[in-house]
Write a protein that holds these residues in place. Structure first.
Motif, PDB file in Angstrom:
ATOM      1  N   ALA A   7       4.666  -0.505  -5.946  1.00  0.00           N
ATOM      2  CA  ALA A   7       4.210  -0.597  -7.338  1.00  0.00           C
ATOM      3  C   ALA A   7       3.720   0.749  -7.869  1.00  0.00           C
ATOM      4  N   GLU A   8       3.599   0.835  -9.187  1.00  0.00           N
ATOM      5  CA  GLU A   8       2.975   1.980  -9.845  1.00  0.00           C
ATOM      6  C   GLU A   8       1.465   1.779  -9.892  1.00  0.00           C
ATOM      7  N   THR A   9       0.746   2.856 -10.022  1.00  0.00           N
ATOM      8  CA  THR A   9      -0.664   2.787 -10.382  1.00  0.00           C
ATOM      9  C   THR A   9      -0.770   2.895 -11.894  1.00  0.00           C
ATOM     10  N   TRP A  10      -1.938   2.553 -12.421  1.00  0.00           N
ATOM     11  CA  TRP A  10      -2.136   2.694 -13.867  1.00  0.00           C
ATOM     12  C   TRP A  10      -2.050   4.162 -14.293  1.00  0.00           C
ATOM     13  N   ARG A  11      -2.477   5.067 -13.439  1.00  0.00           N
ATOM     14  CA  ARG A  11      -2.373   6.481 -13.779  1.00  0.00           C
ATOM     15  C   ARG A  11      -0.905   6.899 -13.898  1.00  0.00           C
ATOM     16  N   GLN A  12      -0.066   6.391 -13.004  1.00  0.00           N
ATOM     17  CA  GLN A  12       1.365   6.710 -13.060  1.00  0.00           C
ATOM     18  C   GLN A  12       2.007   6.131 -14.312  1.00  0.00           C
ATOM     19  N   LEU A  13       1.580   4.926 -14.707  1.00  0.00           N
ATOM     20  CA  LEU A  13       2.089   4.348 -15.959  1.00  0.00           C
ATOM     21  C   LEU A  13       1.689   5.210 -17.145  1.00  0.00           C
ATOM     22  N   TYR A  14       0.436   5.677 -17.147  1.00  0.00           N
ATOM     23  CA  TYR A  14      -0.030   6.538 -18.240  1.00  0.00           C
ATOM     24  C   TYR A  14       0.797   7.823 -18.310  1.00  0.00           C
ATOM     25  N   ILE A  15       1.085   8.411 -17.178  1.00  0.00           N
ATOM     26  CA  ILE A  15       1.885   9.643 -17.143  1.00  0.00           C
ATOM     27  C   ILE A  15       3.289   9.375 -17.678  1.00  0.00           C
ATOM     28  N   ARG A  16       3.879   8.252 -17.266  1.00  0.00           N
ATOM     29  CA  ARG A  16       5.222   7.896 -17.737  1.00  0.00           C
ATOM     30  C   ARG A  16       5.241   7.657 -19.246  1.00  0.00           C
ATOM     31  N   SER A  17       4.271   6.899 -19.732  1.00  0.00           N
ATOM     32  CA  SER A  17       4.215   6.585 -21.160  1.00  0.00           C
ATOM     33  C   SER A  17       3.958   7.821 -22.010  1.00  0.00           C
TER      34      SER A  17
ATOM     35  N   ASN B 211       5.028  -1.159 -13.180  1.00  0.00           N
ATOM     36  CA  ASN B 211       5.887  -1.603 -12.083  1.00  0.00           C
ATOM     37  C   ASN B 211       5.040  -2.330 -11.036  1.00  0.00           C
ATOM     38  N   ASN B 212       5.353  -3.597 -10.794  1.00  0.00           N
ATOM     39  CA  ASN B 212       4.603  -4.350  -9.789  1.00  0.00           C
ATOM     40  C   ASN B 212       5.319  -4.429  -8.450  1.00  0.00           C
ATOM     41  N   GLY B 213       6.267  -3.534  -8.220  1.00  0.00           N
ATOM     42  CA  GLY B 213       6.875  -3.365  -6.912  1.00  0.00           C
ATOM     43  C   GLY B 213       7.463  -4.639  -6.330  1.00  0.00           C
ATOM     44  N   LEU B 214       7.105  -4.940  -5.083  1.00  0.00           N
ATOM     45  CA  LEU B 214       7.667  -6.103  -4.399  1.00  0.00           C
ATOM     46  C   LEU B 214       7.214  -7.423  -5.007  1.00  0.00           C
ATOM     47  N   ALA B 215       6.219  -7.395  -5.877  1.00  0.00           N
ATOM     48  CA  ALA B 215       5.746  -8.629  -6.519  1.00  0.00           C
ATOM     49  C   ALA B 215       6.647  -9.054  -7.672  1.00  0.00           C
ATOM     50  N   ALA B 216       7.530  -8.185  -8.137  1.00  0.00           N
ATOM     51  CA  ALA B 216       8.432  -8.531  -9.244  1.00  0.00           C
ATOM     52  C   ALA B 216       9.310  -9.708  -8.839  1.00  0.00           C
ATOM     53  N   GLY B 217       9.398 -10.700  -9.708  1.00  0.00           N
ATOM     54  CA  GLY B 217      10.203 -11.871  -9.445  1.00  0.00           C
ATOM     55  C   GLY B 217       9.544 -12.910  -8.570  1.00  0.00           C
ATOM     56  N   LYS B 218       8.333 -12.628  -8.115  1.00  0.00           N
ATOM     57  CA  LYS B 218       7.606 -13.544  -7.241  1.00  0.00           C
ATOM     58  C   LYS B 218       6.652 -14.419  -8.056  1.00  0.00           C
ATOM     59  N   THR B 219       6.278 -15.558  -7.478  1.00  0.00           N
ATOM     60  CA  THR B 219       5.245 -16.367  -8.099  1.00  0.00           C
ATOM     61  C   THR B 219       3.901 -15.679  -7.913  1.00  0.00           C
ATOM     62  N   GLU B 220       2.924 -16.121  -8.682  1.00  0.00           N
ATOM     63  CA  GLU B 220       1.583 -15.545  -8.543  1.00  0.00           C
ATOM     64  C   GLU B 220       1.049 -15.759  -7.127  1.00  0.00           C
ATOM     65  N   ALA B 221       1.343 -16.919  -6.539  1.00  0.00           N
ATOM     66  CA  ALA B 221       0.880 -17.205  -5.182  1.00  0.00           C
ATOM     67  C   ALA B 221       1.560 -16.289  -4.166  1.00  0.00           C
TER      68      ALA B 221
ATOM     69  N   GLY C  39       5.039  -7.664 -15.057  1.00  0.00           N
ATOM     70  CA  GLY C  39       5.524  -6.382 -14.562  1.00  0.00           C
ATOM     71  C   GLY C  39       7.015  -6.221 -14.750  1.00  0.00           C
ATOM     72  N   TRP C  40       7.710  -5.878 -13.673  1.00  0.00           N
ATOM     73  CA  TRP C  40       9.156  -5.666 -13.761  1.00  0.00           C
ATOM     74  C   TRP C  40       9.953  -6.933 -13.493  1.00  0.00           C
TER      75      TRP C  40
ATOM     76  N   LEU D  51      -7.633   3.029 -11.300  1.00  0.00           N
ATOM     77  CA  LEU D  51      -6.504   3.764 -11.879  1.00  0.00           C
ATOM     78  C   LEU D  51      -5.515   4.221 -10.822  1.00  0.00           C
ATOM     79  N   ASP D  52      -5.968   4.442  -9.613  1.00  0.00           N
ATOM     80  CA  ASP D  52      -5.099   4.940  -8.549  1.00  0.00           C
ATOM     81  C   ASP D  52      -4.800   3.882  -7.487  1.00  0.00           C
ATOM     82  N   TRP D  53      -5.146   2.671  -7.768  1.00  0.00           N
ATOM     83  CA  TRP D  53      -4.904   1.567  -6.849  1.00  0.00           C
ATOM     84  C   TRP D  53      -3.473   1.053  -7.025  1.00  0.00           C
ATOM     85  N   GLN D  54      -2.732   1.047  -5.931  1.00  0.00           N
ATOM     86  CA  GLN D  54      -1.381   0.472  -5.928  1.00  0.00           C
ATOM     87  C   GLN D  54      -1.536  -1.011  -5.581  1.00  0.00           C
ATOM     88  N   HIS D  55      -1.308  -1.881  -6.565  1.00  0.00           N
ATOM     89  CA  HIS D  55      -1.600  -3.297  -6.378  1.00  0.00           C
ATOM     90  C   HIS D  55      -0.700  -3.965  -5.337  1.00  0.00           C
TER      91      HIS D  55
END
Length: 218
Positions: free
Chosen positions: A119-129, A87-97, A22-23, A111-115
């Motif tokens: 974070a972004e959803t996949w739909r938001q990424l599609y709109i941005r791209s 964008n993986n939001g607060l998970a950016a820079g974190k370990t997988e655990a 992600g980011w 598509l609308d799930w904020q992981h």
């Protein structure tokens, strides 16, 4: 825009140190630098001095890949946040655990799930791209350079969906996806009937020839 070349950044540190993608702003590994050099040489040979416009995500792993391409092809990359990974939001820079502890329960469609929080959803990424691609297409129609984009697996997938005009929601229903490997080449082109085609997808022949890509899995 008659053609476009999509390149995923080469192997990055988060691939080997257990961090999320992600980011997360990770640099290329030594292997990634070698991958990018092989990629640059192949691109230079295939383009055969054709003028290009080189765009890149502004995340470090993409910028470093683009810098290697640019040095061989003789062009300065233009960095933009529009080509960033999901964008993986607060998970950016974190370990997988650590990221797993932050993960949000799935309450909507994929598509609308904020992981993760923020974070972004996949739909938001599609709109941005797709917004970036529409703007790029308008510019490309006024010029004679071939757009070459250095991006990420997720952003490349959404750009391909935009190119062939596939409703992104239908991909979820069909359970359809495809792999985009580090330092791979994907080529999108309009054929003589002006149909939007995928000429190449996840091409890593330059890595395979150097023993840096696995053979077919059967």
């Amino acid at each position: 825009m008659q053609a476009i070349v999509l390149i995923r950044h080469a192997a990055a540190e988060h691939h080997i140190n257990g961090l999320t993608g992600g980011w997360t702003d990770s640099a290329l590994t030594e292997q990634g630098c070698r991958q990018a050099a092989l990629l640059a040489e192949r691109l230079h040979q295939e383009l055969n001095l054709r003028p290009i416009s080189l765009y890149t995500s502004d995340l470090r792993r993409a910028r470093e890949t683009a810098a290697i391409l640019g040095s061989v092809c003789g062009i300065e990359p233009l960095a933009t946040p529009d080509l960033r990974e999901l964008n993986n939001g607060l998970a950016a820079g974190k370990t997988e655990a650590q990221a797993q502890k932050l993960a949000l329960a799935r309450t909507k469609s994929f598509l609308d799930w904020q992981h993760y929080p923020g974070a972004e959803t996949w739909r938001q990424l599609y709109i941005r791209s797709s917004r970036f691609m529409r703007e790029l297409a308008a510019q490309a129609d006024r010029g004679d350079t071939l757009p070459v984009l250095v991006a990420h697996s997720g952003s490349i997938k959404t750009i391909v969906a935009w190119w062939i005009d596939v409703d992104i929601a239908s991909l979820e229903k069909l359970h359809v996806s495809f792999d985009i490997s580090p330092a791979s080449i994907t080529v999108l082109r309009r054929n003589k009937w002006q149909e939007s085609t995928i000429e190449r997808l996840n091409d890593t022949a330059h890595l395979y020839a150097a023993g840096m890509a696995a053979p077919f899995k059967i």
